[in-house]
Design an enzyme around this catalytic site. Structure first.
Site, mmCIF file in Angstrom:
data_model
loop_
_atom_site.group_PDB
_atom_site.id
_atom_site.type_symbol
_atom_site.label_atom_id
_atom_site.label_comp_id
_atom_site.label_asym_id
_atom_site.label_seq_id
_atom_site.Cartn_x
_atom_site.Cartn_y
_atom_site.Cartn_z
ATOM 1 N N LYS A 111 7.131 41.209 13.667
ATOM 2 C CA LYS A 111 5.950 40.860 12.879
ATOM 3 C C LYS A 111 6.391 40.144 11.591
ATOM 4 C CE LYS A 111 4.297 43.231 16.289
ATOM 5 N NZ LYS A 111 3.959 44.646 16.226
ATOM 6 N N ASP A 141 6.245 54.174 9.767
ATOM 7 C CA ASP A 141 6.214 52.824 10.340
ATOM 8 C C ASP A 141 5.343 51.983 9.403
ATOM 9 O OD1 ASP A 141 5.555 50.473 11.682
ATOM 10 O OD2 ASP A 141 5.341 51.427 13.642
HETATM 11 C C1 LIG Z 1 4.092 45.717 17.139
HETATM 12 C C2 LIG Z 1 4.236 47.072 16.558
HETATM 13 C C3 LIG Z 1 5.177 47.976 17.059
HETATM 14 C C4 LIG Z 1 6.046 47.654 18.266
HETATM 15 O O1 LIG Z 1 6.881 46.574 18.001
HETATM 16 P P1 LIG Z 1 7.527 45.636 19.141
HETATM 17 O O2 LIG Z 1 8.412 44.749 18.348
HETATM 18 O O3 LIG Z 1 6.406 44.944 19.844
HETATM 19 O O4 LIG Z 1 8.270 46.543 20.064
HETATM 20 C C5 LIG Z 1 5.291 49.202 16.443
HETATM 21 N N1 LIG Z 1 4.513 49.542 15.396
HETATM 22 C C6 LIG Z 1 3.594 48.691 14.895
HETATM 23 C C7 LIG Z 1 2.775 49.122 13.734
HETATM 24 C C8 LIG Z 1 3.428 47.434 15.454
HETATM 25 O O5 LIG Z 1 2.499 46.606 14.960
#
Ligand SMILES: *Cc1c(COP(=O)(O)O)cnc(C)c1O
Length: 386
Positions: A204, A179
Site C-alpha cells: 500500500k 497493523d
Molecule cells: C492489504 C492489507 C493487508 C494484506 O496485505 P497484502 O500485501 O495484500 O498481503 C493487511 N492489512 C491491511 C490493513 C491491508 O490493507
C-alpha cells in the site's frame, strides 16, 4: 498534531537516506539492485552467510534499516506480502494453546488467518469491539499473549485510541501488535504510543505504486530475530527486485502521503456538502466520531475515505459506471485514486444485514485518494453524481 517526532533527521529525509552507507566518489546515487540469491562466502567460517531467503542480502538489509528508522523501532523485517508479515509476526508470538485478543475490525485476510488457520493450530482468537474501553481487559485470560488491532480501520476509517490499550498490555505483560497500513509511518507511529509490534502491508503506501507486494514487521531486535526465523523457515522472504522497488517507492513516501492527506480532506469537505451522500467517513472532519482521537494521535488524517450514497446499491452501480478518472479496483495507498465497494471485495462473504450492523450498507464506497489534481478528482466525482 502529535508533537512527538523522532529526534534527528525528519521522516521525509529518513525515507530517502535512512540506513544508507556513507557515499563515496564514484558511487551510484541509486543503490544498485543485487539480483543474486547466493553470495561468496569467507573460507573456514559459518559467519556472514548471505542468502536471499535469510533476509540478509544487500537490498533487504538497507530497506529494513530504513523502515526501522521510520517506525521508531530497533529492527524491521520485510516479508513477501502484508499477509506474510501478519502470519510470521503472530507465529513469533503465539504457541498452540495460547490465546489472542483481536479487534473485530480487521482486514479480511487477517480475519481468516486468525479464525481458520490459527484455530487449526490450536491458537484461540477472541474478537473484541475496540471502541468499548473495557472490552479487552474483560476478556484477558491466563493464556492470553497479545492484543492485535488495526487502525485506522478498513473501510469505515475509524481511529482506535491505542494509548489505553498500550497501558493495558504493558500492565498485563502482553504484546500490543498494530497493523497501521492505512496510516503509514508518516501519519502514525504506534511504537511512540506504546505498541510493541507494528505491521504494514508495504503493498500500500510504503511502496505506493501498485506494483509490489510486500509486508513489514517492526519491533525489538530480539523479537524481529524470531520473525526472521519464521520468514526464513516458512519461506516468506521477498525477492531483491521487490525490495529494490520498495526502496524506490519509499523515497517519495512523505510527499505522497502528505498530498493524499490534503486531497482527501478537500474531497471529504466537498462530499459533506453534497446532498447525494448520506454520510462521509473521514477522521479529518470535525463531525467524525473519532476526530478527537485522530487529532491527538495522528500526524495526518490519511488518504482513505468512505462515502455512502443516498440511493444505496443502485446509486452505487450508476455512480461507478460514470467515473472516468477514479479507477474501480481493490487495494489502496498508491498514486492512482481507486474506488471499491466493500460489499463485493473485503466484506463480500457477509450478508447485507451483517454489513449494515458493522456500518457498511449497500451504497458504501471506499476511496483511496491518489496523487491526481484534486480538482480533477472532484470534477470526476461530480460528473458521476449527475
Ligand atoms: C492489504 C492489507 C493487508 C494484506 O496485505 P497484502 O500485501 O495484500 O498481503 C493487511 N492489512 C491491511 C490493513 C491491508 O490493507
Amino acid at each position: 498534531m502529535s508533537p512527538a517526532k523522532p529526534k534527528g533527521p525528519s521522516l521525509a529525509t529518513l525515507a530517502i537516506h535512512g540506513g544508507r552507507d556513507q557515499h563515496r566518489a564514484g558511487d551510484p546515487v541509486v543503490e544498485p539492485l543485487v539480483q543474486s540469491v547466493n553470495h561468496l562466502q569467507a573460507l573456514g567460517t559459518a559467519d556472514g552467510l548471505k542468502y536471499t531467503r535469510y533476509g540478509n542480502t544487500p537490498n533487504a538489509a538497507r530497506v529494513q534499516k530504513r523502515l526501522a528508522l521510520l517506525d521508531g523501532a530497533e529492527a524491521s523485517v520485510v516479508l513477501s506480502s502484508g499477509m506474510g508479515a501478519t502470519a510470521c509476526a503472530m507465529l513469533a508470538l503465539l504457541r498452540p494453546g495460547d490465546h489472542l485478543l483481536s479487534s473485530m475490525y480487521i482486514y479480511g485476510g487477517t480475519h481468516r488467518l486468525f479464525l481458520e488457520e490459527f484455530a487449526e493450530m490450536g491458537i484461540e482468537v477472541t474478537l473484541v469491539d475496540p471502541f468499548d474501553p473495557q472490552a479487552f481487559r474483560k476478556r484477558i485470560r491466563k493464556k492470553t499473549r497479545a492484543i492485535f488491532v488495526e487502525s485506522p480501520v478498513n473501510p469505515t476509517c475509524r481511529v482506535i485510541d491505542l494509548r489505553p490499550i498500550a497501558q493495558l498490555t504493558q500492565r498485563e505483560g502482553l504484546a500490543l501488535v498494530v497493523d497501521s497500513t492505512f496510516a503509514s509511518p508518516i501519519n502514525l507511529r504506534p511504537i511512540e504510543l506504546g505498541a510493541d509490534v507494528v505491521i504494514h502491508s508495504a503493498t500500500k503506501y510504503l511502496n505506493g505504486h501498485h506494483d509490489v507486494l510486500a509486508g513489514v514487521v517492526s519491533g525489538s531486535r530480539s523479537y524481529i530475530d524470531k520473525v526472521l526465523q519464521k520468514e526464513m523457515l516458512w519461506g516468506q522472504t521477498p525477492d531483491p527486485f521487490a525490495l529494490w522497488l520498495l526502496e524506490r517507492g519509499m523515497k517519495t513516501l512523505d510527499v505522497r502521503v502528505t498530498r493524499a492527506n490534503a486531497s482527501a480532506m478537500v474531497i471529504a469537505e466537498w462530499a459533506a456538502s453534497r446532498p447525494e451522500f448520506k454520510r462521509v467517513h473521514y477522521p479529518g472532519l470535525a463531525a467524525h466520531e473519532d476526530h478527537t482521537v485522530a487529532t491527538e494521535t495522528l500526524d495526518g488524517f490519511g488518504g482513505m475515505l468512505a462515502l455512502e450514497l443516498v440511493g444505496g446499491g443502485k446509486a452505487a452501480d450508476r455512480f461507478l459506471r460514470r467515473l472516468r478518472l477514479v479507477t474501480h479496483a481493490p487495494s489502496l495507498g498508491g498514486v492512482d485514486t481507486l474506488v471499491c465497494e466493500p460489499r463485493y471485495t473485503s466484506h463480500a462473504k457477509m450478508t447485507v444485514a451483517e454489513r449494515v450492523r458493522i456500518g457498511i450498507p449497500d451504497g458504501f464506497l471506499r476511496l483511496s485518494i491518489g496523487l491526481e489534481d484534486v480538482q480533477d478528482l472532484i470534477a470526476d466525482l461530480e460528473r458521476a453524481l449527475k
